[in-house]
Design a protein around this motif. Structure first.
Motif, PDB file in Angstrom:
ATOM      1  N   ASP A 203       0.825  -1.355  -0.112  1.00 21.93           N
ATOM      2  CA  ASP A 203      -0.034   0.067  -0.017  1.00 21.93           C
ATOM      3  C   ASP A 203       0.995   1.267   0.078  1.00 21.93           C
ATOM      4  OD1 ASP A 203      -2.642  -1.447   0.293  1.00 21.93           O
ATOM      5  OD2 ASP A 203      -1.965  -1.915   2.309  1.00 21.93           O
ATOM      6  N   LEU A 204       2.191   1.233   0.462  1.00 16.60           N
ATOM      7  CA  LEU A 204       2.864   2.296   0.633  1.00 16.60           C
ATOM      8  C   LEU A 204       2.836   3.216  -0.577  1.00 16.60           C
ATOM      9  CD1 LEU A 204       5.723   1.157   3.109  1.00 16.60           C
ATOM     10  CD2 LEU A 204       3.541   2.186   3.609  1.00 16.60           C
ATOM     11  N   PRO A 205       3.361   2.780  -1.889  1.00 15.05           N
ATOM     12  CA  PRO A 205       3.357   3.547  -2.902  1.00 15.05           C
ATOM     13  C   PRO A 205       1.937   4.383  -3.252  1.00 15.05           C
ATOM     14  CG  PRO A 205       4.232   1.533  -3.413  1.00 15.05           C
ATOM     15  CD  PRO A 205       3.799   1.250  -2.170  1.00 15.05           C
ATOM     16  N   ARG A 206       0.926   3.775  -2.618  1.00 16.59           N
ATOM     17  CA  ARG A 206      -0.268   4.672  -3.115  1.00 16.59           C
ATOM     18  C   ARG A 206      -0.496   5.602  -1.968  1.00 16.59           C
ATOM     19  NH1 ARG A 206      -4.792   0.540  -4.027  1.00 16.59           N
ATOM     20  NH2 ARG A 206      -5.830   2.115  -4.862  1.00 16.59           N
ATOM     21  N   LEU A 207       0.091   5.320  -0.842  1.00 16.69           N
ATOM     22  CA  LEU A 207       0.045   6.266   0.309  1.00 16.69           C
ATOM     23  C   LEU A 207       0.788   7.673   0.327  1.00 16.69           C
ATOM     24  CD1 LEU A 207      -0.646   3.619   3.199  1.00 16.69           C
ATOM     25  CD2 LEU A 207      -2.292   5.013   2.044  1.00 16.69           C
ATOM     26  N   GLU A 208       0.334   8.118  -0.919  1.00 10.44           N
ATOM     27  CA  GLU A 208       1.541   9.288  -1.280  1.00 10.44           C
ATOM     28  C   GLU A 208       1.417  10.498  -0.247  1.00 10.44           C
ATOM     29  OE1 GLU A 208       1.809   8.658  -6.215  1.00 10.44           O
ATOM     30  OE2 GLU A 208       0.597  10.481  -5.306  1.00 10.44           O
ATOM     31  N   LEU A 209      -0.053  10.994  -0.101  1.00 10.37           N
ATOM     32  CA  LEU A 209       0.122  12.158   0.735  1.00 10.37           C
ATOM     33  C   LEU A 209       0.418  11.877   2.364  1.00 10.37           C
ATOM     34  CD1 LEU A 209      -0.947  14.906   1.661  1.00 10.37           C
ATOM     35  CD2 LEU A 209      -3.461  14.166   1.739  1.00 10.37           C
ATOM     36  N   THR A 210       0.006  10.646   2.687  1.00 10.77           N
ATOM     37  CA  THR A 210       0.451  10.340   4.016  1.00 10.77           C
ATOM     38  C   THR A 210       1.957  10.270   4.199  1.00 10.77           C
ATOM     39  OG1 THR A 210      -1.436   8.834   3.899  1.00 10.77           O
ATOM     40  CG2 THR A 210       0.092   8.373   5.798  1.00 10.77           C
ATOM     41  N   GLY A 211       2.649   9.769   3.101  1.00  8.45           N
ATOM     42  CA  GLY A 211       4.158   9.709   3.178  1.00  8.45           C
ATOM     43  C   GLY A 211       4.715  11.219   3.164  1.00  8.45           C
ATOM     44  N   ARG A 212       4.101  12.165   2.538  1.00 12.19           N
ATOM     45  CA  ARG A 212       4.603  13.376   2.648  1.00 12.19           C
ATOM     46  C   ARG A 212       4.120  14.218   4.094  1.00 12.19           C
ATOM     47  NH1 ARG A 212       1.855  13.515  -2.346  1.00 12.19           N
ATOM     48  NH2 ARG A 212       0.438  15.379  -1.725  1.00 12.19           N
ATOM     49  N   VAL A 213       2.924  13.557   4.502  1.00 13.12           N
ATOM     50  CA  VAL A 213       2.723  14.044   5.984  1.00 13.12           C
ATOM     51  C   VAL A 213       3.808  13.745   6.876  1.00 13.12           C
ATOM     52  CG1 VAL A 213       1.291  13.882   7.996  1.00 13.12           C
ATOM     53  CG2 VAL A 213       0.507  14.141   5.841  1.00 13.12           C
ATOM     54  N   VAL A 214       4.291  12.472   6.767  1.00  8.77           N
ATOM     55  CA  VAL A 214       5.429  11.917   7.661  1.00  8.77           C
ATOM     56  C   VAL A 214       6.847  12.774   7.435  1.00  8.77           C
ATOM     57  CG1 VAL A 214       6.835  10.034   8.096  1.00  8.77           C
ATOM     58  CG2 VAL A 214       4.494   9.670   7.643  1.00  8.77           C
ATOM     59  N   LYS A 215       6.903  12.787   6.197  1.00  8.24           N
ATOM     60  CA  LYS A 215       8.233  13.776   5.761  1.00  8.24           C
ATOM     61  C   LYS A 215       8.396  15.190   6.733  1.00  8.24           C
ATOM     62  CE  LYS A 215       9.854  11.345   1.687  1.00  8.24           C
ATOM     63  NZ  LYS A 215      11.125  11.068   2.131  1.00  8.24           N
ATOM     64  N   GLU A 216       6.961  15.754   6.250  1.00  2.00           N
ATOM     65  CA  GLU A 216       6.797  17.197   6.561  1.00  2.00           C
ATOM     66  C   GLU A 216       6.751  17.332   8.394  1.00  2.00           C
ATOM     67  OE1 GLU A 216       6.005  21.430   6.266  1.00  2.00           O
ATOM     68  OE2 GLU A 216       7.286  20.018   5.549  1.00  2.00           O
ATOM     69  N   THR A 217       6.306  16.248   8.948  1.00  3.75           N
ATOM     70  CA  THR A 217       6.431  15.975  10.454  1.00  3.75           C
ATOM     71  C   THR A 217       7.628  15.958  10.916  1.00  3.75           C
ATOM     72  OG1 THR A 217       4.170  15.071  10.622  1.00  3.75           O
ATOM     73  CG2 THR A 217       5.666  14.465  12.574  1.00  3.75           C
ATOM     74  N   LEU A 218       8.667  15.165  10.085  1.00  8.07           N
ATOM     75  CA  LEU A 218      10.113  14.870  10.453  1.00  8.07           C
ATOM     76  C   LEU A 218      10.926  16.331  10.335  1.00  8.07           C
ATOM     77  CD1 LEU A 218      10.666  11.435   8.991  1.00  8.07           C
ATOM     78  CD2 LEU A 218      10.660  12.346  11.336  1.00  8.07           C
ATOM     79  N   ARG A 219      10.320  17.014   9.364  1.00  5.49           N
ATOM     80  CA  ARG A 219      10.735  18.192   9.447  1.00  5.49           C
ATOM     81  C   ARG A 219      10.450  19.005  10.358  1.00  5.49           C
ATOM     82  NH1 ARG A 219      10.026  23.609   7.997  1.00  5.49           N
ATOM     83  NH2 ARG A 219       7.825  23.207   7.677  1.00  5.49           N
ATOM     84  N   LEU A 220       9.446  19.379  10.919  1.00  6.90           N
ATOM     85  CA  LEU A 220       9.031  20.250  12.000  1.00  6.90           C
ATOM     86  C   LEU A 220       9.410  19.812  13.280  1.00  6.90           C
ATOM     87  CD1 LEU A 220       5.489  21.570  10.611  1.00  6.90           C
ATOM     88  CD2 LEU A 220       7.399  22.824  10.866  1.00  6.90           C
TER      89      LEU A 220
END
Length: 444
Positions: free
Chosen positions: A299-316
């Motif tokens: 499922d991970l390749p299709r959970l694109e927005l969720t993946g971006r949320v994780v990256k943005e959380t790791l930034r903040l």
């Protein structure tokens, strides 16, 4: 005064004995965000240690990638290694290089499917007793979940529920005390109830881990788990990791697989609670991809927005918010002369919040990742940089994405009580985050 005649800018607020440690402990995020105003290298004091803080991405990148001049040495690392051993997160460069070469095959992508399957099962088990209208502390719940994932990934069927709980409790206690032990070593030697509790937890932890590793020597105990792969691994000279080296890796892997991932998930839900538009989009994506079930690797390749949320959380809110290096020779850095033994602190949190490298830096905006990572080296460091970059980066991002998508597909998590605050532990963790559960269907 440096050899070149330049002077480090000293940050005000230096208190007797503790220096800036109380400010870092009581208001860590505000304190770190204030430091770039004092230059690319700001001078602070933490307990007895004078420390330079790298406030510019170029300076931070140089410190983290040039192991010939900056390494994990010095008195602070000596204290940390007493607790966590000499594992990947604490070893000096040469020890780290050998350990990483031995351990790398266990983190190949071909094994990720099995690891994600463990994550999926643990998420299902952890949320079985959740019910509509329930209030829980998400920080505690996610720490329990992700630590169980890490333990199950490491030890497979070797752990029973009682052992898991004991290890998780010991880990929580010594993670809470380790920052103070490292920054204020004199106070850490006093026979206070807190120090005695820390020492007992550390001793219990080391005893339990040693027994678990020894249990793998028994006939018929081989498993398709991470510990079995580490036991079978060999370096270029055919040498295996010793039992002590394996024990040291367990502390690092549980920290990375447990505390850091749980913090990322809780911060993500905290950030989404302030952006209902993004939360609704994440839930819509989860509904489409998962249909109410727990996420898996496919499922991970299709959970694109969720993946971006994780990256943005790791930034903040990067879990590894502070990392230290020590100058191993006389050198220059950021236009300043550094003597051998000078300590330099790198804070990904500080660097990720710089407005000149991240547009509208304080804003939670996952779509900034549609164009890829920032161009400036050293400006995004949630997993470190250089030869010591986290070996479990793919594992951690996958776990956070699986948990976040799976939770939001089935539940609305509404914050209750006081605003979330930061706990200044080894990991940048929410101190407490109470939420109320509201069940939702896949068609909500």
């Amino acid at each position: 005064m440096g050899k070149s005649g330049t002077q480090f800018t000293r940050v005000p607020g230096n208190r007797p004995l503790v220096g800036h440690f109380l400010r870092l402990r009581r208001e860590p995020l505000r304190f770190l965000e204030s430091l770039p105003a004092y230059g690319d290298l700001a001078r602070i004091r933490l307990g007895p240690w004078h420390v330079l803080v790298a406030c510019h991405p170029d300076v931070a990148h140089e410190v983290l990638t040039d192991f010939r001049r900056f390494d994990r040495t010095g008195p602070v690392y000596d204290t940390v290694r007493q607790a966590m051993g000499t594992g990947l997160a604490t070893a000096g460069y040469h020890d780290h290089r050998r350990q990483r070469l031995v351990m790398q095959p266990a983190f190949r992508r071909e094994h990720l499917n099995g690891y994600v399957e463990v994550m999926r099962k643990q998420v299902t088990t952890a949320t079985t007793d959740w019910h509509h209208g329930q209030t829980l502390d998400l920080t505690e719940a996610m720490f329990e979940l992700t630590t169980n994932v890490a333990l199950a990934t490491l030890f497979s069927s070797h752990l029973d529920e009682h052992q898991t709980r004991k290890l998780r409790t010991a880990l929580d206690i010594f993670l809470s005390g380790l920052t103070s032990q490292a920054a204020l070593p004199a106070l850490g030697r006093l026979p206070t109830p807190r120090n005695r509790r820390y020492a007992r937890a550390l001793a219990d932890w080391q005893t339990q881990v040693r027994r678990l590793i020894e249990s793998y020597a028994e006939p018929g105990t081989g498993q398709d788990d991470l510990m079995s792969r580490l036991l079978a691994a060999r370096d270029e000279n055919g040498r295996a990791l010793s039992h002590q080296e394996l024990s040291d890796q367990v502390a690092v892997l549980l920290l990375a697989g447990g505390e850091t991932t749980s913090s990322a998930v809780v911060w993500a839900i905290h950030l989404l609670s302030g952006r209902p538009d993004i939360r609704a989009a994440v839930q819509s994506e989860a509904d489409t991809v998962l249909g109410g079930r727990t996420a898996g690797l496919a499922d991970l390749p299709r959970l694109e927005l969720t993946g971006r949320v994780v990256k943005e959380t790791l930034r903040l809110f990067p879990p590894g918010w502070l990392t230290l290096r020590t100058a191993t020779r006389d050198t220059t850095l950021g236009g300043h002369w550094l003597e051998t033994g000078s300590m330099v602190l790198v804070s990904p949190y500080l660097l990720h919040r710089r407005e000149d490298f991240h547009h509208d830096a304080a804003r939670f905006e996952p779509d900034r990742w549609l164009t890829g990572p920032p161009a400036a080296r050293g400006s995004y460091l949630p997993f470190g940089a250089g030869a010591t970059k986290c070996i479990g980066e793919e594992f951690g991002e996958a776990e956070a994405t699986v948990i976040l998508a799976s939770l939001l597909s089935r539940w609305n998590l509404t914050p209750t009580g006081d605003p979330v605050t930061c706990s200044a532990r080894l990991v940048l963790s929410p101190a407490s985050f109470r939420v109320r559960l509201s069940a939702r269907s896949a068609t909500s």
